[in-house]
Every structure is written in C-alpha cells, then in structure tokens.
Design an enzyme around this catalytic site. Structure first.
Site, PDB file in Angstrom:
ATOM      1  N   ASP A 184       0.877  -1.152   0.000  1.00 15.78           N
ATOM      2  CA  ASP A 184       0.000   0.000   0.000  1.00 15.78           C
ATOM      3  C   ASP A 184       0.923   1.213   0.000  1.00 15.78           C
ATOM      4  OD1 ASP A 184      -3.200   0.622   1.607  1.00 15.78           O
ATOM      5  OD2 ASP A 184      -2.068   1.757   0.119  1.00 15.78           O
TER       6      ASP A 184
HETATM    7  C1  GLC Z   1      -4.327   4.328  -0.424  1.00 13.48           C
HETATM    8  C2  GLC Z   1      -5.202   3.108  -0.208  1.00 13.48           C
HETATM    9  C3  GLC Z   1      -5.108   2.093  -1.304  1.00 13.48           C
HETATM   10  C4  GLC Z   1      -4.900   2.828  -2.617  1.00 13.48           C
HETATM   11  C5  GLC Z   1      -3.514   3.442  -2.555  1.00 13.48           C
HETATM   12  C6  GLC Z   1      -3.230   4.306  -3.774  1.00 13.48           C
HETATM   13  O1  GLC Z   1      -3.764   4.742   0.765  1.00 13.48           O
HETATM   14  O2  GLC Z   1      -5.058   2.433   1.036  1.00 13.48           O
HETATM   15  O3  GLC Z   1      -6.340   1.337  -1.315  1.00 13.48           O
HETATM   16  O4  GLC Z   1      -4.989   1.927  -3.703  1.00 13.48           O
HETATM   17  O5  GLC Z   1      -3.298   4.201  -1.385  1.00 13.48           O
HETATM   18  O6  GLC Z   1      -4.108   5.390  -3.807  1.00 13.48           O
END
Ligand code: GLC
Length: 740
Positions: free
Chosen positions: A273
């Site tokens: 993430d």
């Molecule tokens: C965010 C989310 C994830 C997302 C990523 C990119 O913090 O937790 O679901 O795909 O970052 O935006």
C-alpha cells in the site's frame, strides 16, 4: 567485452527482441495451446530478459518512479507499469509526484456502484460483467494494474472504508470477488486484490498491530483473498498498512511468503500500500515485490530524486552488492514483475479497452438496481406511482455527488445522475419539491457543520415543504466526507450525522407519509424506524444513481438486493464493540479481535442478539415461498458434494428475483462454532405465479473448520443442520445431514 562475447550478447538481445516484439503470431494466437505451453514460453523469455538486466535495472523495477508507476528498462524496450485506483471506477489521473490531480481533460469515466452494492446483488455473473466493464475502462485509460477489488471483512460499522468492500461474510465475498477479477483481467489489466490482510478499520491503520486466532484468520479474514488467488487467478495483490502479529503486512513472512506464495502458489506481484513499506531487509526477504508510495511528497529528505531513497531502492541495491542479500531475491521479484507484464503491457493479444459507452452504463445501472435493498415496506409504501401528487424530496444526499470523496476510490465521472434528477426525469405527473433539510459543508473532505442559523433555516424550510407534500422522501445517510464513510478515518458515531434524526422527527410531526432512503456504505442507528413506513438502502451507486433509485422507487424495477452485512440495533450489539477498547479500536496500537470467528450474523445468531436488519435480508414488491427442500443423500463422505434442491414460487403479482441462501451449522462439535454459516446461495428470477426448482451444490469439505491443534482444516464427522431461507434470520426449513 571481447568481440566473441559481444556477439553472443548481441545475438541474445536480437533473439529476445524477436521473441518479445515480433512474436511469431502463432505463439499467442493459437486458441488451443495449453496455458502451460504459453507459461513455459513466457518463463523462458523471462529467463532471457533477467540474464540481460543489470542489478540497478532489476532494483529499479521493484519500486515506484512516480506516484502510480514503476520504471521499465528503456534500453531493452521493457515498458513502465502504470497503476490506478480503484475498485469501482478508474480514478482521474494523478500528478507524477503528488496526490494532486494532473488536470487532464480526457480521464472522465463511468462510475460504477461501490462494492457493498455489488455484493448486495448476490449475483456472481453480474460481478463478472462489472469487472469486465471496469477493466475495459482501465485498459482504455492505459492502466496496467487496477488497484482493486477490496475484500476486507466488515467487522465494525464504524470502518471508514466498508463501502469499498464486500461485507461481513467470507463465503459471499469469495463468490463475488472471483468473477470480478476474471472480468478485469480479460482486458489485459491486472486486478490487485486488497488490503491483505486484517485492515478492518481506518483508525490508526498505519500503526495498529492486529492479533487474531489462526481459526478466525483462516475462516473469516483470508478466504476472499484465497479465492481471489486460487479461483480468480489474480495477477497482483496489495499488502495492508497495519501489522499482523507484530510485522507489517506489506512485508510479513507468514502472510506473504508462507500463506500467499508457498501455500496458495501465488505467482503474481505483491504491491505495498502507499507508504506501507517500512524496512529494507523485511521488504526484500518477506515477500514484497514492488514498493509504492513511500515518502511521496516528491521531495523526500533531500532534493535528490527521493524515489532512490525507497527501501527497495538504493538501500536494497547496496545490500545486494554487499552480498547481504542474495541476487536470487531480486530475481524472483523481477520474474514476478515480468510475468505481470507478459499478462498486461507486453502481451501481444491485449484488447483495446473502451470507456463511457452504453454497455458500461447499462451494467452500472443493473448492478445499482439489483443491489438496492428494500429494508422496510409497511402498508406498501413503495413503489410510489407517478400520479398527480406532490413529493417532498428532503436532504442533501438527494443532490450531493457521491462519486467524489471517500479517499482513493474517488472518481471523476463523465456524468452522475443525482437521486433528485432521477426522480424528476421519472415522475412526469408528480410535483417534486426539494429542500436540503440539512447540509454538511462545502468541501468534500471536511464535514463542516453549517452555522446554527443555516441549520435552523434549512430545518424550518424543510418542515414547511414536507408539511405541504403528499409523500416525503428523506435522502439521508453518510456522504463520503471525512468521518462519514471515508478512507483514513473511522466514523465516530453509529447514529446519523448532521442532525438528521432530529430533522426526521420534526418532519414526522407534520407528515406521517415518510420514506427514508439511506445513502451509505455502512449500517446506521435508526431510532425513528417505527414511525417510518418505507426504508431503502441505496449504497453509493455511481454515475447511474438517480436512474437506478427512480427505477426502484417507481417499481419499474422490483428490488432484489440482500444485505451483505448486519445492521445492529445499537453499536454495542456488534461483536467488535462487545469487548472494550482492546477489541476496537485497540489500545496503544495493539488490537485483539476478541469476537474471533463470531463476526456479523455469526455473532447475532450465536449470542441471540436480534439485529435491526439481518445479513441476507432484503424485501421485494412481490413475495416468494421456498419449499420442498431436499438433499440427495442422508450421509456424505468428505469427498462428496451435497446436492440440495428446493422449489421457489413467486406468490405475488409482480415479476421479481429471490436469493435462496443455504447456511450450515453443527450443534455438537469439539470447538465453538457459529450457529450457522453461509455455504451456498443462488439468485432466481420468477414471473408472478412462476415456480422453479433451484439446485445448490456444496462441497462437504467446505464444512470443515480450521483446527489450530493440527494447523489444518478438519472436517468433523457427525450431524450437521442445513438451514435454507431468504435471509440469515428468515429460514424456511432445516434438514439434517451426516458426514461419515
Ligand atoms: C491508499 C489506499 C489504497 C490505494 C492506494 C493508492 O492509501 O489504502 O487502497 O490503492 O493508497 O491510492
């Protein structure tokens, strides 16, 4: 390099070039070659490429070069990988180096309903159409990885991101996520199932360490991810922000190396993430393949390109050069990344994608109308006929955009039909009068309560409008602003925000004919329920929201949605909120899921705490009977399939659809068990008076529980009860079967 060596190097490059880009057409166009053959051909190409890459090039592929992309290998023509959110639509283009939008004008898309709505359809086939349409739009937007679907289990009604996920039951989520992934990936776009694992709240998501028993881990929190990998063949997976048993999920030896890659045989790419990676050695050794989003402020700690400071960048390169980490470690990551490329941006027969087309709009509308749940319909309040009446439409949610906000799943739709617009277009003979009633503030992300004066004037005006109307439709709920169904924070109250309860009571004093339309991705408290005749749960429905809501309210479409999670009467009736702060939200960033396997209806059934609305509940404008339930044997071996049949009859005067749900429980067991667990379901459409036989097959092996004493699944012999009905709390009949 001497001429002989140079020649061999050159011939290698030439060979690869021929393979990669001038691929002999039959290598991929032959329909009948086995996947194994294709895999072998791809694997040998990957071997060749890896032998050509420098260590620097390998390391560069393992981390971001921008907000949503990773570096390719320019000199070999190996492309960059471009990723985009999200689970129910392709996000607007984001800047190279910040969370700001890039300001493009060609990136508007179809906003599909959020995944709670998709889950509420209980229609796996429709989920396949959803995934395929969304994947087409991602392909057209030139994205190689779509950062969705999310399948984290609905443990608490306060979780800010429940709207993005598929509810409280692992079987439902497992059945709905597989066709979605296959649909997306048919477009040559990788789905990225997330957030693996135990990311069941937003509060302290970056720090909280989750502790849960192996039994609950395997029976509740992992099944949807396992189905995504083994049945869905998902090409990528995103690690969660939180820790599990003391180790960050983005580099977690048990979750990634042991369970995901070894036990399940996952051959795809693990993506962190965004800023979910925290350590070079662990990222290298415990299963992370691509690090995204670390220090994404564009400047990092120096003016040097801060992407070089990523854990899997320079520090990783140094460890490899020093021999602290073996080159085989980076080779495995690169192999997985190249495999993903051959499935996406290096595939020779990749479709072209499409967006904003009629088919996608039709799919979005069908998912929305099939996912809407009719919760209450006393005195046949719904459907509302289009007659010469005055309908008061009260509430900000009748007009507020619900594709904006919510965090990373936010969307920039080509259009978004609001509930008010939908009603005005559908009800040509009625007089529709809208009044805001309450407001929450200008910005999408801050829930700014209007000044006292504003609130009062809005309230007074709404009461007047309601008083003069024949029918009142109150569009309330949450709105994807901060604290109200939004990433990064949990709700801080279970009841409705912005003074909706008080306003509703004020309106009920002047007009009894009120229907409540709940726009939310979560359960809410309903203290006024006994005074309201009609209640509809309408989710965040995307571009086609207004059309779909008018379809159902008018009766053009007979609702068939079923709740994918329980509505507790009060927060304390929910399992996660029954064990003090250690259970939710955690204490000193430590959290123990004390309810263990008893999540959702498992808790309500077993503890005999009646929910306000049960998992699987959903009314129709017609009525159904489920009868003649039979199984093909009285006793089954563990290898058997249990064949259950029943008759479903539409006893009402309207065509409609019912969802037959099959739950199974074991009364006598060596371990504690939920009273019953969903093990099968099937949606069936019937004309008025129609009757059809439904057959649901259940693998006897699926009745096993995860036995911590042997660290494996254990199918207990003996009697089981099969419960068949159209909601977890509305069982038509039970029958007993034996596993011998
Ligand atoms: C965010 C989310 C994830 C997302 C990523 C990119 O913090 O937790 O679901 O795909 O970052 O935006």
């Amino acid at each position: 390099m001497n001429s002989k060596k140079a020649l061999s190097k050159f011939s290698k490059i030439a060979l690869i070039f021929i393979f990669i880009f001038l691929k002999t057409p039959d290598a991929f166009s032959q329909k009948n070659h086995s996947m194994a053959h294709e895999n072998n051909a791809v694997e040998s190409k990957i071997d060749s490429i890896i032998s050509l890459l420098t260590l620097e090039e390998k390391v560069d592929m393992c981390h971001a070069q921008s907000k949503f992309s990773t570096k390719g290998v320019e000199r070999l023509g190996i492309p960059e990988i471009w990723m985009s959110d999200g689970p129910h639509g392709v996000r607007a283009e984001i800047s190279w180096d910040s969370w700001d939008f890039a300001g493009w004008t060609n990136d508007s898309i179809t906003a599909f309903p959020a995944l709670t709505c998709l889950a509420a359809t209980f229609n796996p086939e429709l989920s396949g159409a959803f995934g395929y349409s969304l994947g087409e739009e991602a392909r057209y937007r030139k994205k190689d990885v779509l950062l969705g679907p999310g399948v984290n289990i609905y443990r608490t009604p306060l979780n800010g991101r429940n709207f993005e996920y598929m509810g409280e039951d692992p079987f439902l989520a497992s059945k709905m996520v597989v066709p979605y992934i296959k649909g997306v990936q048919k477009n040559g776009v990788a789905a990225c199932v997330k957030h693996y694992a135990l990311n069941n709240q937003e509060l302290w998501r970056n720090q909280v360490n989750v502790e849960v028993s192996d039994r609950a881990l395997y029976e509740i929190y992992l099944p949807a991810f396992k189905a995504a990998v083994i049945d869905g063949g998902v090409w990528s997976l995103m690690g969660a922000y939180n820790k599990f048993r003391g180790q960050y999920c983005c580099h977690n030896e048990l979750l990634l190396n042991k369970i995901l890659k070894k036990d399940w045989g996952f051959d795809g790419v693990v993506v962190s993430d965004w800023s979910g990676a925290h350590n070079t050695y662990e990222s290298a050794m415990f299963g992370l393949d691509i690090e995204m989003g670390t220090g994404t402020d564009g400047l990092g700690s120096t003016t040097a390109n801060h992407y070089d400071h990523y854990y899997l960048a320079t520090p990783f390169l140094k460890s490899l050069k020093a021999g602290d980490i073996d080159e085989s470690v980076v080779n495995d990551k690169v192999r997985r990344i190249l495999r993903l490329m051959y499935r996406t941006n290096m595939s020779s027969n990749r479709p072209l994608g499409r967006k904003n087309n009629q088919e996608h709009h039709d799919v979005a509308r069908k998912v929305a109308t099939e996912g809407i749940v009719l919760l209450k319909n006393k005195n046949n309040f719904f459907p509302i006929k289009d007659e010469n009446i005055t309908i008061a439409v009260i509430g900000e949610n009748a007009t507020r955009s619900m594709t904006a906000g919510g965090g990373s799943s936010e969307l920039k739709p080509q259009f978004e039909i609001s509930p008010l617009e939908g009603l005005k277009m559908r009800y040509k003979n009625a007089t529709i009068v809208h009044s805001m009633g309450y407001a929450t503030g200008p910005s999408v992300y801050d829930a700014v309560i209007p000044s006292k004066l504003d609130a009062d004037s809005l309230r007074v005006e709404a009461i007047k409008v309601a008083k003069n109307a024949d029918i009142v439709l109150f569009f309330g709920g949450l709105n994807k602003s901060h604290l109200q169904d939004c990433e990064g924070a949990d709700r801080e109250q279970f009841n409705l925000p912005f003074g909706q309860d008080e306003l509703l009571n004020d309106i009920l004093r002047v007009n009894k004919n009120v229907g409540y339309i709940l726009v939310s991705g979560n359960a809410v408290e309903m203290p006024w329920l006994n005074s309201i005749n009609g209640v509809i749960q309408t989710w965040y429905l995307g571009s086609m929201a207004g059309y779909a809501i008018a379809d159902v309210i008018s009766g053009d479409v007979n609702p068939s949605g079923k709740l994918p999670f329980s509505f507790p009467v009060k927060l304390q009736d929910n399992a996660a909120h029954s064990f003090g702060e250690l259970s939710y939200p955690g204490k000193d960033y430590n959290q123990v899921y004390k309810e263990d396997i008893l999540v959702g209806y498992r808790w309500h059934d077993t503890k005999k705490i009646a929910p306000l609305y049960a998992f699987g509940h959903g009314l129709s404008y017609t009525s159904f009977n489920i009868t003649d339930i039979k199984v093909d044997k009285k006793a089954y071996t563990p290898q058997d399939k249990i064949k259950l049949t029943c008759q479903v009859t539409n006893t009402g005067d309207l065509e409609g659809a019912e969802v037959v749900q099959v739950y199974i429980g074991k009364q006598k067991s060596k371990v504690k068990r939920a009273l019953k667990e969903l093990k099968g379901f099937q949606k069936i459409n019937l004309k008025s008076g129609g009757q059809k036989a439904v057959e649901i097959t259940i693998d006897a092996a699926n009745l096993a529980f995860y036995d911590e004493s042997i660290s494996d699944w254990n199918l207990e012999k003996g009697d089981y009860i099969i419960y068949v009905g159209n909601a977890s709390n509305n069982i038509a009949e039970t029958i007993k079967v034996n596993i011998k």
